[in-house]
Design a protein around this motif. Structure first.
Motif, PDB file in Angstrom:
ATOM      1  N   ILE A 154     -38.212   0.657 -41.494  1.00 14.45           N
ATOM      2  CA  ILE A 154     -38.097  -0.774 -41.283  1.00 14.45           C
ATOM      3  C   ILE A 154     -38.704  -1.707 -42.098  1.00 14.45           C
ATOM      4  N   GLY A 155     -37.827  -2.618 -42.921  1.00 15.85           N
ATOM      5  CA  GLY A 155     -38.763  -3.414 -43.813  1.00 15.85           C
ATOM      6  C   GLY A 155     -39.028  -4.628 -43.530  1.00 15.85           C
ATOM      7  N   GLN A 156     -39.859  -5.528 -44.302  1.00 13.69           N
ATOM      8  CA  GLN A 156     -40.593  -6.525 -43.863  1.00 13.69           C
ATOM      9  C   GLN A 156     -39.497  -7.804 -43.372  1.00 13.69           C
ATOM     10  N   ALA A 157     -38.241  -7.698 -43.824  1.00 17.91           N
ATOM     11  CA  ALA A 157     -37.265  -8.873 -43.433  1.00 17.91           C
ATOM     12  C   ALA A 157     -36.862  -8.303 -41.886  1.00 17.91           C
ATOM     13  N   GLU A 158     -36.879  -7.105 -41.735  1.00 18.35           N
ATOM     14  CA  GLU A 158     -36.509  -6.506 -40.359  1.00 18.35           C
ATOM     15  C   GLU A 158     -37.770  -6.896 -39.301  1.00 18.35           C
ATOM     16  N   LEU A 159     -38.893  -6.491 -39.727  1.00 20.61           N
ATOM     17  CA  LEU A 159     -40.006  -6.931 -38.948  1.00 20.61           C
ATOM     18  C   LEU A 159     -39.841  -8.180 -38.532  1.00 20.61           C
ATOM     19  N   ARG A 160     -39.714  -9.149 -39.400  1.00 24.83           N
ATOM     20  CA  ARG A 160     -39.815 -10.652 -39.107  1.00 24.83           C
ATOM     21  C   ARG A 160     -38.784 -10.871 -38.315  1.00 24.83           C
ATOM     22  N   HIS A 161     -37.491 -10.235 -38.264  1.00 24.68           N
ATOM     23  CA  HIS A 161     -36.410 -10.323 -37.013  1.00 24.68           C
ATOM     24  C   HIS A 161     -37.114  -9.767 -35.589  1.00 24.68           C
ATOM     25  N   LEU A 162     -37.727  -8.642 -35.722  1.00 23.98           N
ATOM     26  CA  LEU A 162     -38.267  -8.172 -34.861  1.00 23.98           C
ATOM     27  C   LEU A 162     -39.596  -8.853 -33.801  1.00 23.98           C
ATOM     28  N   ARG A 163     -40.156  -9.468 -34.768  1.00 22.06           N
ATOM     29  CA  ARG A 163     -41.270 -10.308 -34.476  1.00 22.06           C
ATOM     30  C   ARG A 163     -40.572 -11.816 -33.720  1.00 22.06           C
ATOM     31  N   ARG A 164     -39.459 -11.990 -34.209  1.00 21.01           N
ATOM     32  CA  ARG A 164     -38.882 -13.145 -33.448  1.00 21.01           C
ATOM     33  C   ARG A 164     -38.407 -12.757 -32.010  1.00 21.01           C
ATOM     34  N   VAL A 211     -28.209 -10.518 -36.359  1.00 21.77           N
ATOM     35  CA  VAL A 211     -28.403 -10.973 -37.744  1.00 21.77           C
ATOM     36  C   VAL A 211     -27.000 -10.456 -38.519  1.00 21.77           C
ATOM     37  N   GLY A 212     -26.361 -11.290 -39.541  1.00 19.83           N
ATOM     38  CA  GLY A 212     -25.286 -10.922 -40.230  1.00 19.83           C
ATOM     39  C   GLY A 212     -25.652 -10.034 -41.320  1.00 19.83           C
ATOM     40  N   ALA A 213     -24.615  -9.685 -41.994  1.00 26.59           N
ATOM     41  CA  ALA A 213     -24.962  -8.611 -43.039  1.00 26.59           C
ATOM     42  C   ALA A 213     -25.752  -9.027 -43.991  1.00 26.59           C
ATOM     43  N   ASP A 214     -25.813 -10.263 -44.330  1.00 29.83           N
ATOM     44  CA  ASP A 214     -26.604 -11.137 -45.197  1.00 29.83           C
ATOM     45  C   ASP A 214     -27.971 -11.275 -44.917  1.00 29.83           C
ATOM     46  N   GLY A 215     -28.300 -11.178 -43.715  1.00 31.41           N
ATOM     47  CA  GLY A 215     -29.612 -11.088 -43.225  1.00 31.41           C
ATOM     48  C   GLY A 215     -29.987 -12.461 -42.592  1.00 31.41           C
ATOM     49  N   THR A 216     -29.107 -13.064 -42.489  1.00 29.05           N
ATOM     50  CA  THR A 216     -29.073 -14.489 -41.691  1.00 29.05           C
ATOM     51  C   THR A 216     -29.055 -14.196 -40.089  1.00 29.05           C
ATOM     52  N   ALA A 217     -29.931 -14.846 -39.465  1.00 31.39           N
ATOM     53  CA  ALA A 217     -29.972 -14.872 -38.098  1.00 31.39           C
ATOM     54  C   ALA A 217     -28.990 -15.671 -37.620  1.00 31.39           C
ATOM     55  N   LEU A 218     -27.850 -15.156 -36.756  1.00 27.84           N
ATOM     56  CA  LEU A 218     -26.762 -15.999 -36.214  1.00 27.84           C
ATOM     57  C   LEU A 218     -26.885 -16.544 -34.993  1.00 27.84           C
ATOM     58  N   ALA A 219     -27.532 -15.914 -34.105  1.00 32.71           N
ATOM     59  CA  ALA A 219     -27.879 -16.178 -32.650  1.00 32.71           C
ATOM     60  C   ALA A 219     -28.926 -15.492 -32.319  1.00 32.71           C
ATOM     61  N   THR A 249     -15.662 -12.214 -36.949  1.00 35.54           N
ATOM     62  CA  THR A 249     -14.470 -11.349 -37.228  1.00 35.54           C
ATOM     63  C   THR A 249     -14.929  -9.721 -36.901  1.00 35.54           C
ATOM     64  N   PRO A 250     -13.960  -8.931 -36.582  1.00 33.88           N
ATOM     65  CA  PRO A 250     -14.461  -7.786 -36.382  1.00 33.88           C
ATOM     66  C   PRO A 250     -15.253  -7.050 -37.604  1.00 33.88           C
ATOM     67  N   GLY A 251     -14.670  -7.693 -38.761  1.00 32.25           N
ATOM     68  CA  GLY A 251     -15.834  -6.786 -39.851  1.00 32.25           C
ATOM     69  C   GLY A 251     -16.906  -7.378 -39.895  1.00 32.25           C
ATOM     70  N   GLU A 252     -17.094  -8.609 -39.373  1.00 35.47           N
ATOM     71  CA  GLU A 252     -18.644  -9.457 -39.463  1.00 35.47           C
ATOM     72  C   GLU A 252     -19.364  -8.579 -38.203  1.00 35.47           C
ATOM     73  N   ARG A 253     -18.762  -8.385 -37.186  1.00 35.34           N
ATOM     74  CA  ARG A 253     -19.466  -7.762 -36.059  1.00 35.34           C
ATOM     75  C   ARG A 253     -19.607  -6.210 -36.503  1.00 35.34           C
ATOM     76  N   ALA A 254     -19.044  -5.523 -37.199  1.00 34.20           N
ATOM     77  CA  ALA A 254     -19.286  -4.271 -37.500  1.00 34.20           C
ATOM     78  C   ALA A 254     -20.502  -4.070 -38.437  1.00 34.20           C
ATOM     79  N   ALA A 255     -20.652  -5.218 -39.255  1.00 33.92           N
ATOM     80  CA  ALA A 255     -21.713  -5.153 -40.363  1.00 33.92           C
ATOM     81  C   ALA A 255     -23.094  -5.897 -39.911  1.00 33.92           C
TER      82      ALA A 255
END
Length: 158
Positions: free
Chosen positions: A2-12, A33-41, A69-75
């Motif tokens: 788990i990297g720092q960006a992922e730890l930030r999401h987990l802290r949230r 979180v989307g494939a680009d690392g953006t929190a979506l919801a 989209t299905p592709g966005e969900r899968a990623a």
């Protein structure tokens, strides 16, 4: 790993779990979180309303189905304070969402609840991999487990 960006999401997720606790609900929080690392919801538990299906992971699966989209969900990745229950694991798989990263496992939570004398719930706490074997799952994340354990301890001491 788990990297720092992922730890930030987990802290949230832990913050959202604490928000749930602050309004009298069980302490669970999740971030999609989307494939680009953006929190979506994001969401936290709302089961105190009487609807025991109002888990954040289930709500995020519904949101993803309506907005991605299905592709966005899968990623996408769902970060969450606790491993998905069987209902949420199924919703995640049916929605076609990608990876799950959780702070504490169902096994850890089950052990803590037993230690505190909390009766078992009506649904067996199966690991995600048993319900949705095609989903990539990572966790627990030791750096945050103690914080999540303390939130659950506070909830069950009420």
């Amino acid at each position: 790993m788990i990297g720092q960006a992922e730890l930030r999401h987990l802290r949230r997720c832990v913050e959202l779990a604490e928000q749930a606790l602050d309004v009298g609900d069980e302490p669970f929080g999740s971030v999609l979180v989307g494939a680009d690392g953006t929190a979506l919801a994001e969401d936290h538990n709302h089961v105190a309303s009487g609807d025991r299906t109002r888990h954040p992971e289930f709500e995020l699966a519904r949101w993803a189905g309506a907005n991605m989209t299905p592709g966005e969900r899968a990623a996408a990745t769902v970060y969450t304070s606790g491993e998905h229950c069987p209902m949420c694991s199924a919703a995640h798989a049916w929605a076609g969402l990608g990876r799950i990263v959780y702070v504490c496992s169902s096994a850890q939570l089950t052990r803590w609840l037993a230690e505190w004398g909390v009766p078992a719930g009506p649904v067996r706490p199966l690991p995600v991999r048993e319900v949705a074997p095609g989903v990539i799952v990572e966790g627990p994340v030791p750096e945050l487990v103690d914080e999540v354990r303390e939130l659950h301890r506070r909830f069950h001491r009420r």
